[in-house]
Design a protein around this motif. Structure first.
Motif, mmCIF file in Angstrom:
data_model
loop_
_atom_site.group_PDB
_atom_site.id
_atom_site.type_symbol
_atom_site.label_atom_id
_atom_site.label_comp_id
_atom_site.label_asym_id
_atom_site.label_seq_id
_atom_site.Cartn_x
_atom_site.Cartn_y
_atom_site.Cartn_z
ATOM 1 N N ASP A 192 -0.189 -3.627 6.323
ATOM 2 C CA ASP A 192 -1.004 -3.127 7.435
ATOM 3 C C ASP A 192 -2.446 -3.523 7.151
ATOM 4 O O ASP A 192 -2.853 -3.562 5.987
ATOM 5 C CB ASP A 192 -0.903 -1.601 7.529
ATOM 6 C CG ASP A 192 0.496 -1.137 7.905
ATOM 7 O OD1 ASP A 192 1.256 -1.936 8.484
ATOM 8 O OD2 ASP A 192 0.823 0.021 7.608
ATOM 9 N N ASP B 255 6.135 4.091 4.784
ATOM 10 C CA ASP B 255 7.015 3.058 5.342
ATOM 11 C C ASP B 255 6.883 1.739 4.560
ATOM 12 O O ASP B 255 7.566 0.764 4.877
ATOM 13 C CB ASP B 255 6.784 2.836 6.850
ATOM 14 C CG ASP B 255 5.388 2.368 7.205
ATOM 15 O OD1 ASP B 255 4.441 2.766 6.507
ATOM 16 O OD2 ASP B 255 5.228 1.610 8.184
ATOM 17 N N HIS B 256 6.043 1.726 3.531
ATOM 18 C CA HIS B 256 5.873 0.538 2.682
ATOM 19 C C HIS B 256 6.209 0.825 1.218
ATOM 20 O O HIS B 256 6.796 -0.018 0.545
ATOM 21 C CB HIS B 256 4.433 0.016 2.785
ATOM 22 C CG HIS B 256 4.084 -0.423 4.168
ATOM 23 N ND1 HIS B 256 4.096 -1.748 4.553
ATOM 24 C CD2 HIS B 256 3.758 0.278 5.285
ATOM 25 C CE1 HIS B 256 3.780 -1.827 5.846
ATOM 26 N NE2 HIS B 256 3.572 -0.623 6.310
ATOM 27 N N GLU C 69 3.746 4.457 12.508
ATOM 28 C CA GLU C 69 3.456 5.376 11.415
ATOM 29 C C GLU C 69 2.066 5.922 11.412
ATOM 30 O O GLU C 69 1.354 5.910 12.384
ATOM 31 C CB GLU C 69 3.748 4.696 10.082
ATOM 32 C CG GLU C 69 3.052 3.379 9.938
ATOM 33 C CD GLU C 69 2.132 3.228 8.782
ATOM 34 O OE1 GLU C 69 2.270 3.884 7.750
ATOM 35 O OE2 GLU C 69 1.202 2.436 8.916
ATOM 36 N N HIS D 110 6.507 -4.229 12.718
ATOM 37 C CA HIS D 110 5.997 -2.963 13.283
ATOM 38 C C HIS D 110 5.898 -2.982 14.814
ATOM 39 O O HIS D 110 5.301 -3.889 15.390
ATOM 40 C CB HIS D 110 4.582 -2.593 12.827
ATOM 41 C CG HIS D 110 4.399 -2.256 11.391
ATOM 42 N ND1 HIS D 110 4.452 -3.172 10.421
ATOM 43 C CD2 HIS D 110 4.118 -1.083 10.788
ATOM 44 C CE1 HIS D 110 4.210 -2.594 9.264
ATOM 45 N NE2 HIS D 110 4.009 -1.321 9.457
ATOM 46 N N HIS E 152 0.839 -1.205 0.000
ATOM 47 C CA HIS E 152 0.000 0.000 0.000
ATOM 48 C C HIS E 152 0.866 1.244 0.000
ATOM 49 O O HIS E 152 2.084 1.161 0.158
ATOM 50 C CB HIS E 152 -0.982 -0.008 1.178
ATOM 51 C CG HIS E 152 -0.355 0.117 2.531
ATOM 52 N ND1 HIS E 152 0.339 -0.914 3.130
ATOM 53 C CD2 HIS E 152 -0.322 1.142 3.415
ATOM 54 C CE1 HIS E 152 0.763 -0.523 4.325
ATOM 55 N NE2 HIS E 152 0.382 0.727 4.523
HETATM 56 ZN ZN LIG Z 1 2.976 0.261 8.134
#
Ligand SMILES: [Zn+2]
Ligand SMILES: [Zn+2]
Length: 336
Positions: A117, A42-43, A334, A306, A38
């Motif tokens: 996530d 952070d991805h 995040e 995470h 996504h």
């Molecule tokens: Zn994340």
């Protein structure tokens, strides 16, 4: 029997790597081939050679990082099976933000699901989480402490309306992260029947317009910069959380500072941002959702990424489940 999935899927300094497929999932640094779950930063990063993701995630990446933020893009629909160097890969909804996906990877009779996530609660701006039974489940752990039990988001919107009724001349300024949370909050407010203009901080305009162009109807949304003070008194304005304590807020009439985040469950966080009206609205699974989801996957092993990984790993091991922290680089506390 041990699965030994880590022979073909394992963490590296460049991210989680599928060796036979020669691809990384959400790598924190530029790689030749990446599968992206996504659009959160952070991805999804810029600079990869080839990117496989949903069309919505690719559209989000292009707005954030520019049209040429990867060498090539391959958009794949939810449920559509593709092969990368002989490894079967498909994306299924994660229920986190628009375009968010879990990556289902199959190799030599074993199946790993990398959830990215996710959340299980309903979200009117994205497809609902889809459970896929698997051998290894890679889960996030952003809110993996028993204290995190998120309220129903609709209930939090009613709290906002009650405050607006009680303080009807004041501007309600809602701090919300710009990708996902901002648009979900607007949609929840619309679904609850509010049809007045909603104003946006400049930082939220591009992604909100993108959501609308991708078919999420958010109603009459306007840039706050073009509004008169009289327009915004008694109105709703969304801004980045960091703007809540900014001189930018002085243009509004005695604003009520609200913040929509799973972190608002923690009083100290609300105080830290000077928040008068905390709204517990999270795009991540809370503790019961994490525990239930892990159980439902029937995974033999659980790998945790995470934040609160040790608490979750410990809890799973007390249940007799094989679990370990992946300690991936670049996954922060995040955007929620
Ligand atoms: Zn994340
Ligand atoms: Zn995210």
């Amino acid at each position: 029997m041990t699965l030994q999935i880590d022979r073909w899927l394992h963490p590296t300094p460049s991210g989680l790597y599928c060796a036979p497929g020669q691809f990384y999932i959400d790598p924190p640094r530029p790689v030749d081939r990446a599968v992206i779950t996504h659009g959160h930063s952070d991805h999804a990063r810029s600079g990869h050679g080839a990117v496989l993701a949903t069309a919505d995630t690719i559209a989000i990446m292009k707005v954030r990082y520019g049209e040429s933020c990867a060498g090539t893009f391959e958009a794949t629909a939810y449920g559509n099976e593709t092969s990368i160097n002989g490894v079967k890969v498909r994306l299924v909804p994660a229920g986190h933000i628009l375009g968010s996906a879990q990556v289902v990877i199959e190799w030599q009779g074993s199946r790993a699901v990398v959830s990215g996530d996710y959340k299980r609660a309903a979200d009117p701006t994205c497809a609902p989480f889809e459970l896929v039974p698997c051998d290894v489940f890679v889960t996030e752990a952003t809110f993996a402490l028993p204290v995190f039990r998120h309220e129903k988001a609709e209930h939090e919107v009613q709290k906002l309306f009650a405050s607006m009724a009680a303080e009807n001349q004041r501007t309600h300024l809602i701090g919300a992260y710009g990708l996902g949370k901002c648009q979900r909050v607007i949609k929840l407010i619309r679904n609850a029947g509010y049809d007045q203009p909603i104003y946006l901080h400049g930082a939220h305009v591009a992604l909100t317009e993108l959501y609308q162009s991708l078919g999420i109807d958010l109603g009459d949304v306007r840039p706050a910069t073009s509004a008169e003070v009289s327009d915004t008194s008694g109105a709703i304005v969304l801004c980045p959380p960091s703007a809540l304590n900014d001189r930018w807020t002085r243009r509004f009439n005695d604003p009520v500072a609200a913040f929509a985040s799973g972190w608002m469950r923690v009083r100290g966080r609300a105080r830290q941002y000077g928040v008068e009206l905390p709204l517990v609205i999270s795009d991540h699974a809370d503790w019961p959702e994490l525990i239930d989801t892990i159980a439902e996957t029937e995974a033999e092993e659980v790998w945790v990424t995470h934040g609160r990984d040790d608490a979750l790993v410990h809890h799973l091991s007390t249940l007799g489940r094989k679990a370990r922290a992946l300690a991936l680089v670049g996954r922060e506390d995040e955007a929620d």
